[in-house]
Design a protein around this motif. Structure first.
Motif, PDB file in Angstrom:
ATOM      1  N   LEU A   3     -13.904  37.399  11.497  1.00  0.00           N
ATOM      2  CA  LEU A   3     -14.385  38.461  12.367  1.00  0.00           C
ATOM      3  C   LEU A   3     -15.905  38.482  12.448  1.00  0.00           C
ATOM      4  N   GLN A  12     -17.714  40.992   2.941  1.00  0.00           N
ATOM      5  CA  GLN A  12     -16.597  40.041   2.951  1.00  0.00           C
ATOM      6  C   GLN A  12     -17.091  38.598   2.878  1.00  0.00           C
ATOM      7  N   ALA A  32      -6.248  46.970  11.079  1.00  0.00           N
ATOM      8  CA  ALA A  32      -7.502  46.381  11.563  1.00  0.00           C
ATOM      9  C   ALA A  32      -7.220  45.090  12.325  1.00  0.00           C
ATOM     10  N   TYR A  59      -4.695  35.051   9.328  1.00  0.00           N
ATOM     11  CA  TYR A  59      -3.877  36.204   8.966  1.00  0.00           C
ATOM     12  C   TYR A  59      -2.550  36.304   9.711  1.00  0.00           C
ATOM     13  N   MET A  80     -15.805  41.118  22.122  1.00  0.00           N
ATOM     14  CA  MET A  80     -14.761  40.386  21.409  1.00  0.00           C
ATOM     15  C   MET A  80     -14.559  38.987  21.968  1.00  0.00           C
ATOM     16  N   ARG A 123     -18.999  41.995  12.807  1.00  0.00           N
ATOM     17  CA  ARG A 123     -19.894  42.591  11.833  1.00  0.00           C
ATOM     18  C   ARG A 123     -20.274  41.579  10.752  1.00  0.00           C
ATOM     19  N   MET A 148     -10.798  40.934   3.860  1.00  0.00           N
ATOM     20  CA  MET A 148     -10.517  40.375   5.171  1.00  0.00           C
ATOM     21  C   MET A 148     -10.974  41.287   6.258  1.00  0.00           C
ATOM     22  N   VAL A 149     -10.036  41.723   7.081  1.00  0.00           N
ATOM     23  CA  VAL A 149     -10.406  42.580   8.182  1.00  0.00           C
ATOM     24  C   VAL A 149     -10.614  43.977   7.626  1.00  0.00           C
ATOM     25  N   ASP A 150     -11.822  44.465   7.702  1.00  0.00           N
ATOM     26  CA  ASP A 150     -12.067  45.806   7.189  1.00  0.00           C
ATOM     27  C   ASP A 150     -11.376  46.819   8.091  1.00  0.00           C
ATOM     28  N   SER A 151     -11.146  47.987   7.526  1.00  0.00           N
ATOM     29  CA  SER A 151     -10.569  49.041   8.348  1.00  0.00           C
ATOM     30  C   SER A 151     -11.528  49.373   9.469  1.00  0.00           C
ATOM     31  N   PRO A 152     -10.998  49.702  10.633  1.00  0.00           N
ATOM     32  CA  PRO A 152     -11.888  50.011  11.736  1.00  0.00           C
ATOM     33  C   PRO A 152     -12.731  51.235  11.402  1.00  0.00           C
ATOM     34  N   ARG A 153     -13.970  51.159  11.779  1.00  0.00           N
ATOM     35  CA  ARG A 153     -14.835  52.320  11.576  1.00  0.00           C
ATOM     36  C   ARG A 153     -15.293  52.822  12.927  1.00  0.00           C
ATOM     37  N   ASP A 185     -15.469  47.580  16.685  1.00  0.00           N
ATOM     38  CA  ASP A 185     -14.306  46.969  17.319  1.00  0.00           C
ATOM     39  C   ASP A 185     -14.125  47.420  18.762  1.00  0.00           C
TER      40      ASP A 185
END
Lengths: 267, 209
Positions: free
Chosen positions: A138, A174, A28, A12, A1, A142, B1-6, B10
């Motif tokens: 982000l 995205q 998230a 955001y 990170m 990914r 936007m920020v995808d749900s954590p998988r 992360d």
């Protein structure tokens, strides 16, 4: 990170504070800033800003509206009406001049109208500098691999390679809208102005996005290059109306379009 | 936007994971300095989360104490098996406390096992830092365009949505969103630039001494 550039917080933080992010995105984003010192730092800055703003006097809405009215960009319909009025006057003028002259010898003395050169000067104003390939949100976690490949090719000036890679970015990614935007930028750079205009228009029609202002701006540049001054004005007004980073450039170009010798090219 | 954590995503980078492991092991071994470091890292994040979720700073402060104490007690007992998931663990505890609060359950956890020795969780620990940030934020806000400042104020203080702000300011909501994003970016950049200048001047002063 540790490679995050802080863009998620930039984008955001306010939506998060105001509670307008959907729950899954909220979670998230929370997980992201718990792991990301850059975004955590930025969130704390925005939290401090909210404390400061809470102590500031309440906004005088009326005063703001009065002040802004003086610098408000002329809306596109008004430009349309003004252009129509100019065309009407010019039309009547040329109709009378081109009508059968009662005295032929007099008509021969009148020099023929100069060929319309309206496209030359505005076309020189067109700004085809490539947009910076902005980091998607982000990215560090990914980034779509095709988007990443497209970014590399774009940075190298390999536009066909960039287009090929960016076209493989799935619609569900995205980065898909950003990919469409950079495809359009590549097409523009390759001289495919019609294709670029279509692609930029799709990006602009997709609604609010980080690319929307730039899409309007480049649509204006393409219209300028093609000598379509009415369309250029419309797109510049749309750029100005978003009050973003390109506002000053768009205003400057708009002022340039109001100079002598640029009216007759209006469509 | 920020995808749900998988699953598997992360997670912290390897160097972060290494730091987490050291921190978790040190707390389990009873290292008070490690607990201080844990609090310094997570307390501001948990506070932001709780204030944002509850919209009540006083309640958030109460819950903050419970969350941090709950996390420290659990870490002392070695209840976190995978140190790489430290941030998930802390956030999970915060979420549990929030859920309990919103379901109307009485707060109970820490009173049952209030530890003898606890790190400083008082609000005084980061007051100076908060003052510094607010001073910089104020300078940044004063440099904003008045309309941008108004949009930030109406958003952050009054909690209004872009559509409502657009209506009040006679703008369209796209413009409000764009200006909000731009103002946020400028404010953050200003504060970061000023912070870096302060750090640089402090370093220079130290070298000169």
């Amino acid at each position: 990170m540790r490679t995050c550039d802080g863009k998620p917080a930039e984008r955001y933080a306010l939506a998060y504070f105001e509670g307008s992010l959907p729950e899954d995105e909220t979670e998230a984003f929370e997980q992201h800033y718990f792991d990301c010192p850059v975004c955590a730092e930025r969130l704390q800055t925005m939290r401090a800003a909210s404390h400061v703003l809470a102590r500031e006097p309440a906004v005088d809405i009326e005063a703001l509206r009065r002040k802004r009215f003086l610098s408000w960009p002329v809306p596109a319909p008004a430009w349309g009406l003004a252009a129509a009025a100019v065309l009407l006057v010019l039309g009547i003028f040329f109709f009378h001049r081109q009508a059968p002259a009662p005295q032929p010898q007099l008509a021969q003395l009148t020099p023929p109208p100069a060929p319309v050169q309206a496209t030359a000067a505005p076309a020189r104003q067109a700004d085809f500098d490539l947009p910076v390939f902005a980091a998607p949100e982000l990215r560090a976690e990914r980034e779509d691999p095709h988007f990443k490949a497209g970014r590399g090719a774009y940075a190298q000036g390999d536009f066909p390679g960039a287009i090929a890679a960016l076209r493989r970015v799935p619609a569900s990614a995205q980065e898909s809208l950003a990919a469409r935007f950079y495809i359009a930028a590549c097409q523009m750079k390759q001289g495919d102005l019609d294709g670029a205009a279509t692609a930029f228009d799709r990006v602009a029609r997709a609604g609010d996005s980080p690319q929307r202002e730039s899409a309007f701006y480049y649509l204006a540049q393409i219209a300028l290059a093609q000598g379509n001054l009415g369309e250029a004005r419309r797109r510049l007004n749309q750029t100005i109306a978003l009050r973003g980073d390109l506002e000053a450039k768009a205003r400057s170009q708009m002022a340039g379009l109001e100079g002598p010798g640029t009216q007759s090219g209006s469509h | 936007m920020v995808d749900s954590p998988r699953a598997g995503e992360d997670l912290p980078a390897a160097d972060d994971a290494g730091e987490n492991k050291l921190l978790v092991e040190a707390i389990a071994a009873g290292d008070a300095a490690a607990e201080e470091a844990f609090v310094a890292r997570f307390l501001p994040l948990v506070r932001i989360m709780l204030v944002t979720r509850t919209r009540n700073p006083d309640l958030a402060q109460d819950l903050l104490q419970d969350v941090m104490l709950g996390a420290i007690c659990a870490l002392r007992k070695g209840q976190l098996r995978d140190p790489a998931r430290l941030s998930w663990f802390v956030r999970g505890i915060a979420r549990n406390h929030l859920n309990e609060h919103f379901r109307g359950k009485a707060r109970q956890a820490v009173s049952l096992e209030f530890p003898d020795r606890i790190p400083d969780l008082g609000s005084g620990r980061d007051d100076a830092e908060m003052n510094r940030r607010e001073t910089l934020a104020l300078a940044g806000i004063e440099r904003l365009d008045p309309t941008d400042k108004a949009i930030l104020q109406l958003t952050l203080v009054d909690g209004l949505k872009p559509g409502k702000i657009a209506e009040m300011l006679k703008l369209n909501s796209d413009v409000v969103r764009q200006r909000k994003l731009r103002a946020t970016r400028r404010l953050i950049q200003f504060v970061e630039n000023q912070s870096q200048k302060l750090i640089a001047s402090y370093s220079t002063a130290r070298r000169m001494r």
